[in-house]
Motif scaffolding. Structure first.
Motif, PDB file in Angstrom:
ATOM      1  N   LEU A   1       0.807  -1.251  -0.118  1.00 30.09           N
ATOM      2  CA  LEU A   1      -0.131   0.028   0.184  1.00 30.09           C
ATOM      3  C   LEU A   1       0.821   1.178  -0.071  1.00 30.09           C
ATOM      4  N   LEU A   2       1.697   1.387   1.024  1.00 31.73           N
ATOM      5  CA  LEU A   2       2.710   2.429   0.785  1.00 31.73           C
ATOM      6  C   LEU A   2       3.522   2.836  -0.352  1.00 31.73           C
ATOM      7  N   ARG A   3       3.713   1.735  -0.951  1.00 30.11           N
ATOM      8  CA  ARG A   3       4.719   1.803  -2.244  1.00 30.11           C
ATOM      9  C   ARG A   3       3.549   2.487  -3.423  1.00 30.11           C
ATOM     10  N   GLU A   4       2.412   1.950  -3.416  1.00 28.29           N
ATOM     11  CA  GLU A   4       1.654   2.558  -4.463  1.00 28.29           C
ATOM     12  C   GLU A   4       1.114   3.842  -4.149  1.00 28.29           C
ATOM     13  N   LEU A   5       0.758   4.200  -2.837  1.00 30.05           N
ATOM     14  CA  LEU A   5       0.599   5.557  -2.349  1.00 30.05           C
ATOM     15  C   LEU A   5       1.688   6.500  -2.729  1.00 30.05           C
TER      16      LEU A   5
ATOM     17  N   LYS B   1      -6.082  -4.165  -4.416  1.00 33.96           N
ATOM     18  CA  LYS B   1      -4.823  -4.717  -5.095  1.00 33.96           C
ATOM     19  C   LYS B   1      -3.682  -4.682  -3.980  1.00 33.96           C
ATOM     20  N   THR B   2      -3.572  -3.931  -2.991  1.00 34.69           N
ATOM     21  CA  THR B   2      -2.528  -3.979  -2.036  1.00 34.69           C
ATOM     22  C   THR B   2      -2.664  -4.617  -0.736  1.00 34.69           C
ATOM     23  N   VAL B   3      -3.847  -4.618  -0.272  1.00 29.99           N
ATOM     24  CA  VAL B   3      -4.023  -5.293   0.965  1.00 29.99           C
ATOM     25  C   VAL B   3      -4.916  -6.321   1.204  1.00 29.99           C
ATOM     26  N   LEU B   4      -6.039  -6.307   0.599  1.00 31.98           N
ATOM     27  CA  LEU B   4      -6.987  -7.306   0.573  1.00 31.98           C
ATOM     28  C   LEU B   4      -6.241  -8.795  -0.008  1.00 31.98           C
ATOM     29  N   ASN B   5      -5.619  -8.480  -1.224  1.00 34.44           N
ATOM     30  CA  ASN B   5      -4.827  -9.386  -1.902  1.00 34.44           C
ATOM     31  C   ASN B   5      -3.748 -10.326  -1.146  1.00 34.44           C
TER      32      ASN B   5
END
Length: 278
Positions: free
Chosen positions: A187-191, A271-275
């Motif tokens: 998540l942090l990378r995508e943000l 994409k980042t957390v639930l998966n």
């Protein structure tokens, strides 16, 4: 006392929350004064570990919760009470129960960092939120909400941000105690690629409440705990924010987002957390 802007709210059973909100807000005002008492820099004489070095409690945590529990059991003897420090007192079957986190952000408090909060909620026996109060002692702000009654900050209505994207705005999150939670790094990378400014401040309740005030476009935690998560969840959704999911099970992730950014934030969350947390 902060009274302007209070509204009655149906609890789902035809009963109003005005008295509960009045007493909860008065307790938050008392707690802010207690938490703001000066502590000597470097003084750890009132600090002890609970489950490890990153999980601590202070005498203030225990004193605040003791006082709040005493008042709530006197004023609402049929209600249950669950607190961060002193466990569960069962109420009358079918009655609501209170949720108390006396100092959410104890590590900040113990180290003299002015970012912690007092959190108090009321929930149905099924765990659905009826009332939420989050107090910031350092800025003398009290966030309040009742189900169906809207969200308020120091008595004035508040609303989630009108932003339509995460780009260029603030995203708040928290560690799971001292550790990363599944999907957090992704998540942090995508943000970062979206030029979204992430902040990790150290108080779940206070960070989530910033979405209600429109200061953060979104906020997320990896482990939802009702004692500190349910009150700001209600406050944020009453301010118009979107919660994914609407009411998380214990120890599961939660995303709060401004409605205009919900499509982008939800896709990113999936994409980042639930998966990565299944």
């Amino acid at each position: 006392m902060i009274r302007d802007g209070r509204q009655d709210s149906d609890s789902g059973g035809g009963r109003q929350m005005d008295r509960e909100l009045t007493i909860a807000t008065e307790l938050a005002e008392w707690a802010t004064r207690r938490i703001r008492r000066p502590r000597a820099i470097g003084d750890v004489s009132d600090v002890r570990e609970k489950d490890g070095p990153a999980d601590i409690v202070t005498a203030t945590d225990e004193a605040v919760e003791t006082h709040v529990r005493t008042v709530l059991r006197r004023e609402f003897p049929e209600y249950g009470v669950e607190g961060e420090e002193h466990g569960v007192h069962a109420g009358t079957p079918g009655a609501p129960h209170w949720l108390i986190d006396p100092v959410d952000g104890t590590t900040n408090y113990a180290h003299g960092i002015g970012w912690c909060s007092f959190s108090l909620g009321l929930a149905t026996p099924q765990g659905e939120p009826l009332l939420g109060v989050v107090a910031d002692p350092w800025r003398q702000e009290i966030f309040t909400a009742t189900r169906g009654g809207g969200a308020h900050l120091n008595g004035h209505p508040i609303h989630a941000a009108a932003h339509s994207t995460l780009t260029g705005h603030v995203f708040l999150t928290e560690w799971a105690a001292h550790a990363h939670w599944p999907g957090m790094d992704h998540l942090l990378r995508e943000l970062a690629t979206r030029h979204c400014t992430v902040r990790i401040m150290g108080s779940t309740a206070l960070s989530l409440a910033q979405v209600a005030a429109g200061r953060a476009t979104a906020a997320a935690i990896g482990e939802f705990h009702p004692v500190d998560g349910l009150p700001p969840l209600l406050i944020a959704t009453e301010a118009g924010a979107v919660a994914i999911p609407q009411l998380p099970p214990h120890n599961t992730p939660l995303l709060l987002t401004a409605p205009g950014a919900a499509e982008e934030a939800t896709a990113l969350w999936q994409k980042t957390v639930l998966n990565h947390s299944a």
